[in-house]
Structures are given as structure tokens and as C-alpha cells.
Design a protein around this motif. Structure first.
Motif, mmCIF file in Angstrom:
data_model
loop_
_atom_site.group_PDB
_atom_site.id
_atom_site.type_symbol
_atom_site.label_atom_id
_atom_site.label_comp_id
_atom_site.label_asym_id
_atom_site.label_seq_id
_atom_site.Cartn_x
_atom_site.Cartn_y
_atom_site.Cartn_z
ATOM 1 N N ALA A 1 -2.531 -6.977 -1.493
ATOM 2 C CA ALA A 1 -1.551 -6.050 -2.074
ATOM 3 C C ALA A 1 -0.405 -5.782 -1.096
ATOM 4 O O ALA A 1 0.765 -5.717 -1.486
ATOM 5 N N VAL A 2 -0.731 -5.644 0.200
ATOM 6 C CA VAL A 2 0.320 -5.436 1.198
ATOM 7 C C VAL A 2 1.234 -6.656 1.267
ATOM 8 O O VAL A 2 2.462 -6.533 1.370
ATOM 9 N N ARG A 3 0.628 -7.820 1.200
ATOM 10 C CA ARG A 3 1.444 -9.041 1.211
ATOM 11 C C ARG A 3 2.390 -9.045 0.013
ATOM 12 O O ARG A 3 3.567 -9.415 0.123
ATOM 13 N N ARG A 4 1.918 -8.624 -1.156
ATOM 14 C CA ARG A 4 2.775 -8.574 -2.346
ATOM 15 C C ARG A 4 3.903 -7.553 -2.152
ATOM 16 O O ARG A 4 5.033 -7.786 -2.593
ATOM 17 N N ILE A 5 3.601 -6.438 -1.510
ATOM 18 C CA ILE A 5 4.649 -5.448 -1.231
ATOM 19 C C ILE A 5 5.736 -6.074 -0.355
ATOM 20 O O ILE A 5 6.935 -5.921 -0.609
ATOM 21 N N GLY A 6 5.318 -6.793 0.683
ATOM 22 C CA GLY A 6 6.284 -7.450 1.558
ATOM 23 C C GLY A 6 7.131 -8.467 0.825
ATOM 24 O O GLY A 6 8.298 -8.692 1.163
ATOM 25 N N GLN A 7 6.553 -9.113 -0.208
ATOM 26 C CA GLN A 7 7.271 -10.115 -0.981
ATOM 27 C C GLN A 7 8.226 -9.472 -1.989
ATOM 28 O O GLN A 7 9.343 -9.937 -2.192
ATOM 29 N N LEU A 8 7.782 -8.384 -2.613
ATOM 30 C CA LEU A 8 8.529 -7.808 -3.730
ATOM 31 C C LEU A 8 9.536 -6.745 -3.336
ATOM 32 O O LEU A 8 10.586 -6.613 -3.961
ATOM 33 N N ALA A 9 9.179 -5.931 -2.334
ATOM 34 C CA ALA A 9 9.894 -4.670 -2.148
ATOM 35 C C ALA A 9 10.936 -4.738 -1.049
ATOM 36 O O ALA A 9 10.671 -5.251 0.037
ATOM 37 N N PRO A 10 12.125 -4.180 -1.295
ATOM 38 C CA PRO A 10 13.063 -3.961 -0.197
ATOM 39 C C PRO A 10 12.505 -2.852 0.691
ATOM 40 O O PRO A 10 11.812 -1.944 0.228
ATOM 41 N N MET A 11 12.784 -2.919 1.985
ATOM 42 C CA MET A 11 12.183 -1.963 2.921
ATOM 43 C C MET A 11 12.949 -0.637 2.904
ATOM 44 O O MET A 11 13.667 -0.288 3.840
ATOM 45 N N THR A 12 12.787 0.089 1.801
ATOM 46 C CA THR A 12 13.382 1.419 1.670
ATOM 47 C C THR A 12 12.518 2.427 2.428
ATOM 48 O O THR A 12 11.362 2.132 2.770
ATOM 49 N N PRO A 13 13.047 3.630 2.701
ATOM 50 C CA PRO A 13 12.217 4.636 3.370
ATOM 51 C C PRO A 13 10.899 4.898 2.645
ATOM 52 O O PRO A 13 9.858 5.082 3.279
ATOM 53 N N ALA A 14 10.915 4.908 1.294
ATOM 54 C CA ALA A 14 9.681 5.165 0.546
ATOM 55 C C ALA A 14 8.668 4.048 0.757
ATOM 56 O O ALA A 14 7.464 4.303 0.926
ATOM 57 N N VAL A 15 9.143 2.794 0.760
ATOM 58 C CA VAL A 15 8.225 1.664 0.957
ATOM 59 C C VAL A 15 7.682 1.671 2.380
ATOM 60 O O VAL A 15 6.484 1.442 2.614
ATOM 61 N N VAL A 16 8.548 1.947 3.358
ATOM 62 C CA VAL A 16 8.098 1.999 4.748
ATOM 63 C C VAL A 16 7.046 3.091 4.923
ATOM 64 O O VAL A 16 6.015 2.886 5.579
ATOM 65 N N SER A 17 7.256 4.253 4.321
ATOM 66 C CA SER A 17 6.276 5.344 4.430
ATOM 67 C C SER A 17 4.946 4.932 3.815
ATOM 68 O O SER A 17 3.869 5.249 4.353
ATOM 69 N N ALA A 18 5.003 4.225 2.677
ATOM 70 C CA ALA A 18 3.770 3.776 2.041
ATOM 71 C C ALA A 18 3.015 2.808 2.952
ATOM 72 O O ALA A 18 1.784 2.883 3.090
ATOM 73 N N LEU A 19 3.734 1.895 3.600
ATOM 74 C CA LEU A 19 3.084 0.936 4.493
ATOM 75 C C LEU A 19 2.532 1.629 5.747
ATOM 76 O O LEU A 19 1.478 1.236 6.271
ATOM 77 N N LEU A 20 3.229 2.637 6.217
ATOM 78 C CA LEU A 20 2.707 3.388 7.365
ATOM 79 C C LEU A 20 1.402 4.092 7.021
ATOM 80 O O LEU A 20 0.474 4.152 7.844
ATOM 81 N N ARG A 21 1.301 4.591 5.794
ATOM 82 C CA ARG A 21 0.047 5.224 5.386
ATOM 83 C C ARG A 21 -1.086 4.206 5.327
ATOM 84 O O ARG A 21 -2.228 4.522 5.655
ATOM 85 N N VAL A 22 -0.755 2.979 4.931
ATOM 86 C CA VAL A 22 -1.774 1.922 4.930
ATOM 87 C C VAL A 22 -2.199 1.605 6.358
ATOM 88 O O VAL A 22 -3.396 1.440 6.653
ATOM 89 N N ALA A 23 -1.221 1.506 7.273
ATOM 90 C CA ALA A 23 -1.548 1.224 8.677
ATOM 91 C C ALA A 23 -2.435 2.316 9.262
ATOM 92 O O ALA A 23 -3.294 2.043 10.119
ATOM 93 N N ALA A 24 -2.258 3.543 8.794
ATOM 94 C CA ALA A 24 -3.061 4.661 9.302
ATOM 95 C C ALA A 24 -4.361 4.846 8.530
ATOM 96 O O ALA A 24 -5.148 5.736 8.852
ATOM 97 N N GLY A 25 -4.571 4.017 7.506
ATOM 98 C CA GLY A 25 -5.718 4.194 6.630
ATOM 99 C C GLY A 25 -6.989 3.555 7.146
ATOM 100 O O GLY A 25 -7.024 2.952 8.225
#
Length: 509
Positions: A416-440
Motif C-alpha cells: 500500500a505504501v508503494r502504491r501511495i508513492g506511485q499515485l500521490a503527489p507529496m502534499t503535506p497531507a500525504v507526507v503526514s500519512a507516511l510519517l504515521r506509517v513510519a511511526a507505526g
């Protein structure tokens, strides 16, 4: 230009000198014409200069006749000669230029030169003139191979065909049709009649005629003969070494037949299935490229269906490159199917949408799925293994954004993270979501999030500072362990970017 000579040779024009001269003489053709003898000197010809001078001279046509000797000399230079072909023909004119280019074609073994000459001839000569020129070349033994090769590439010459049909009583004429290897009904009929009338004792003549008959037969007949031995029983499959060899022979023979029309794609599809059953990767590549060269929606959708199978990692990567190059033909099918795909096939198909021509389709897919995808890496099933055929898409997925952990994302969260990297522009909301995954709590998804975040080059220092504060806040809330380590890695990355901003070099910029 003299001010920007090459440091090792003052008589040589440097790349910088050429670029500056061309920039500052825009609109001053007299100055450019005066410099052409120097710029076209062998020691100054490079890929860069040819990419500029070639189109310029092609536009000038006969006005640039003074530099013809330099253009002729440049054609002989292997790496850059192809870039001067169209300019030469435009400046020289067809009457002399075509004959010279056919001589160059015959003397060269460089496919790039052959392709450039073919393109220039098609661009600057009418079909009737090409027909006449190829007939003239075919009457000269030294140029006959060039004429036949251009005809194999699809350059029509009915006059040449008729000429050799009339001379089939000459044994060498049959060899011409063997070399052409094209479906020519008139020649095939005459060759069959000659074969029937040839004395059985004349083995050499009969062998030459038999070969020519086989090579001028209708494509379906030639393909059927080629594939008859290679078609294995689908129920049993074709996996033995003997099947592998037969499948490759079939693919090689089809490749030797020359351009195949879309109407005869069936023989290629049969060869593809046989090579697929035999797991003959290189032979699959041969047939896949031939199918792609048909430039038809039917052929591309056939390859797309093979891509959905995900059975062979190397072949899936090849198919991804083919499908991205011709994405326009297969986009309607992709958008019709994508909603029903799951796991590895879905991620692989989304990667096809990174092709420039698929930008609108990527935006539509992003709008449909991104909110849901952002939540996937933290779901309870994020540590579950992705079912097969995920391994078949390893190379496809690794070619996407981020440095993956392992050969491919093994868990649903990491995919799912790989799909986010493929689909999503790195907006503040997307970056925050990925940071929560890194902290998960899910380690593979967390490390994949770090890989995606590491590739961000955010030019907004204010946004970068906000992200650093967010990381530091998460660090303070996260107990020691893998998640804390991941956040520490991201903190160091953000600090290094901030240090780069404060460096003297950055300040000078």
C-alpha cells in the motif's frame, strides 16, 4: 567561438563555444553560414552539434550546397553520421542524393544509419520515385542487398518485384525472393510452376526453388509450418527442454519473416503462448516486440492480458516497458479493468499509468482510490503477506519510487505504501500519512514509508521545517524500538537538507 576553444586543442570548437555561438547568432543566418565549414569539420562534429546542425541544414536545402563535401564526409562517421542523413539529402537533392545514400546503406552495417536513410527516403521521395530508385539499385549487384533490405522494411517497389518475376528462369532470381521473405502471390505461383517443371535430377535448382516457394507463401501458411512442431498440448503444457527449443525456433523463424500485418497476428499469439508455456523468456521477448510492432489495439490488449498473469518477473518487466510506450492503445482496457484488480496486479497496472501519455488516467485513479489507500498501511491486516503473483512483478515494482526492502513488498501494508508513492503527489497531507506509517507498529510498511519519504526533494524550506517539527513530535511520543529508529533516520535526512540550504554554495545560488 575562438574564445571558447577546447583547452587541449585551440583549433577545436568546445561544446560551450558552439552553444554560445548558436545562441547569439539566432536570426543571423549569414554568420551561421560563414561558420559552417568550421563547425562541420570532423574534429568538431559531436552528437550535440549534429543535433543542431542537421535540422538547420535540412531547412536550408540547396542554399547550403557549399558544405556538401563536409556532409558527405560526416556520413561516414559511425556515431553521428545518421544525424546528417536528412540534411544531406535535402541539400544534395534527390537526383544524386538518393543514389549516394543507397551506396552508404549498402556499405554500412549500422542499424541506426539504415533507419535514418529509410526515414529520409520516405520523407523526401514519392512512392513512385522510390519504386524507380529501388529498381535501379536492384540492377546493381553491389546495391541489391540494400534495395532488398529496404523492401523488407516495408518500402514498396512493385517494379522490382515484377522485374525479378520476369527473370525467374535465371536461378539467381529465386534467391532474391528467398531473401525478401514476403508474401508475393504472383512470384509464389510462378515459382511453384517452375518447381513442378524442373527435372528431379537437378537437386540444386529444386532446392533453391523450394526454398523460394516456402518464403513467398502466404504468411498464415508459413507461420503454420513454423509453429506446427512448437504447439504443445495445452493440457500438458510445454515445459520440457525440447519444448523450450521448439518454441524458440518458432519465434526465431517468425522474426525472420519480416514485417507481419495485423491481420496475421494469430500466428504471433500462438508463438507467444508456446514460448510462455515453455518459460522461454528471450523467445517471449522476441514475439512480444513483434506483437507490439503491429501497433494495434488487439495486439496490445493481448500483451496486457499476459501482463495480468504475472508469471515471469523478467517478462513482466519487459511487458511493462512495451505497454508504457504504447499506453494510449491499451488505456481504455486498463481503466475498464482496474477497479476489479487487487494486490500485485493492481500495483503493477497502476505503475503503467506513470507513462506521460497516461497522466489523465493517473489523476482519475488517484481521485478514486487515494483516500482509501492512505489508510491501508495502518489497518489490522497490514502485516499479512501479499498473495501471489506478487513475486512475478518484483522488477516492475522495484522500478517505481523508493528503495524497496527485499525483492518486492511482501506485506499488504508495504505494498500500500508503494502504491501511495506511485499515485500521490507529496502534499503535506500525504507526507503526514507516511510519517504515521513510519511511526507505526508494522515494520515492513514503516521502512517502505521511509524509502518513499527519503526521495522527497521539497524546495519549500518552510514546509520542510514543519515536517521536521512533525517528525520530532512523533519521536518524542514513540518508545525505543524499530519505529523510533525509522523516525530518527528521517530526522537526520531532514536536518541534512536544512544544512544544505544553509551552506555557502546554497547562499551563492
Amino acid at each position: 567561438m575562438a574564445q571558447y576553444g577546447d583547452p587541449e586543442d585551440e583549433a577545436k570548437v568546445s561544446a560551450k563555444g558552439f552553444a554560445l555561438f548558436w545562441k547569439f547568432t539566432e536570426g543571423y543566418e549569414r554568420e551561421r553560414f560563414a561558420a559552417l565549414p568550421l563547425l562541420l569539420a570532423e574534429e568538431n562534429l559531436t552528437a550535440q552539434t549534429v543535433s543542431v546542425l542537421g535540422p538547420f541544414l535540412a531547412d536550408q536545402g540547396g542554399r547550403a550546397a557549399a558544405v556538401l563535401p563536409a556532409l558527405r564526409a560526416g556520413l561516414r562517421l559511425p556515431p553521428i553520421g545518421p544525424g546528417l542523413v536528412d540534411a544531406f539529402l535535402s541539400v544534395q537533392g534527390n537526383e544524386i542524393g538518393i543514389a549516394h545514400l543507397l551506396t552508404v546503406y549498402a556499405a554500412s552495417s549500422d542499424d541506426a544509419m539504415h533507419t535514418a536513410i529509410e526515414a529520409a527516403l520516405r520523407k523526401r521521395a514519392s512512392p513512385a520515385e522510390l519504386d524507380r530508385r529501388l529498381l535501379t539499385a536492384a540492377n546493381k549487384p553491389a546495391l541489391l542487398p540494400a534495395a532488398l533490405d529496404l523492401m523488407r522494411r516495408g518500402m514498396a517497389s512493385p517494379a522490382t518485384i515484377a522485374y525479378f518475376i520476369e527473370r525467374l528462369s535465371d536461378p539467381s532470381a529465386a534467391d532474391v525472393f528467398t531473401a525478401l521473405g514476403q508474401d508475393i502471390p504472383q512470384a509464389n505461383q510462378r515459382l511453384r510452376a517452375l518447381l513442378a517443371a524442373t527435372d528431379g535430377a537437378d537437386g540444386v535448382r529444386r532446392a533453391a526453388l523450394s526454398k523460394a516457394v516456402a518464403r513467398t507463401a502466404p504468411l498464415a501458411e508459413r507461420g503454420s509450418r513454423a509453429l506446427a512442431a512448437g504447439s504443445a498440448d495445452p493440457a500438458r503444457g510445454c515445459t520440457a527442454p525440447a519444448c523450450f527449443a521448439v518454441a524458440c525456433r518458432s519465434a526465431s523463424l517468425l522474426a525472420s519473416l519480416g514485417p507481419i500485418p495485423p491481420a496475421d497476428s494469430g500466428v504471433l499469439k500462438t508463438a507467444y503462448r508456446d514460448a510462455s508455456r515453455a518459460n522461454a523468456t528471450q523467445c517471449l521477448a522476441t514475439v512480444s516486440n513483434m506483437l507490439a510492432d503491429l501497433h494495434s489495439r488487439d495486439a496490445l490488449e493481448f500483451l496486457y492480458e499476459g501482463f495480468l498473469g504475472g508469471l515471469n518477473e523478467e517478462h513482466m518487466y519487459l511487458l511493462s516497458q512495451i505497454l508504457q510506450r504504447q499506453i494510449g492503445l491499451v488505456l481504455p482496457r486498463i481503466e475498464a479493468d482496474i477497479g476489479s484488480l487487487r494486490d500485485g496486479p493492481l500495483a503493477a497496472v497502476e505503475s503503467l499509468l506513470s507513462a506521460p501519455a497516461a497522466e489523465d488516467a493517473l489523476q482519475r485513479q488517484r481521485a478514486r482510490v487515494l483516500p482509501a489507500v492512505l489508510a491501508l498501511p495502518l489497518r489490522n491486516d497490514a502485516d499479512e503477506l501479499v498473495p501471489e503473483p506478487i513475486s512475478g512483478y518484483g522488477l516492475v515494482i522495484r522500478s517505481g519510487p523508493g528503495i524497496l526492502i527485499g525483492r518486492y513488498p511482501a506485506t499488504r501494508g508495504a505494498l500500500a505504501v508503494r502504491r501511495i508513492g506511485q499515485l500521490a503527489p507529496m502534499t503535506p497531507a500525504v507526507v503526514s500519512a507516511l510519517l504515521r506509517v513510519a511511526a507505526g507498529p508494522y515494520d515492513e510498511a514503516g521502512y517502505q514509508a521511509v524509502a518513499v519519504l527519503d526521495r522527497i526533494k521539497n524546495d519549500d524550506p518552510g514546509l520542510r521545517a514543519a515536517r521536521l517539527k512533525e517528525i520530532q513530535k512523533l519521536l518524542a511520543q514513540t518508545p525505543p524500538g524499530f519505529a523510533h529508529t525509522r523516525l530518527g533516520m528521517l530526522e537526520m535526512y531532514c536536518r541534512s537538507l536544512s544544512d544544505d540550504d544553509a551552506s555557502p554554495a546554497a547562499e551563492m545560488d
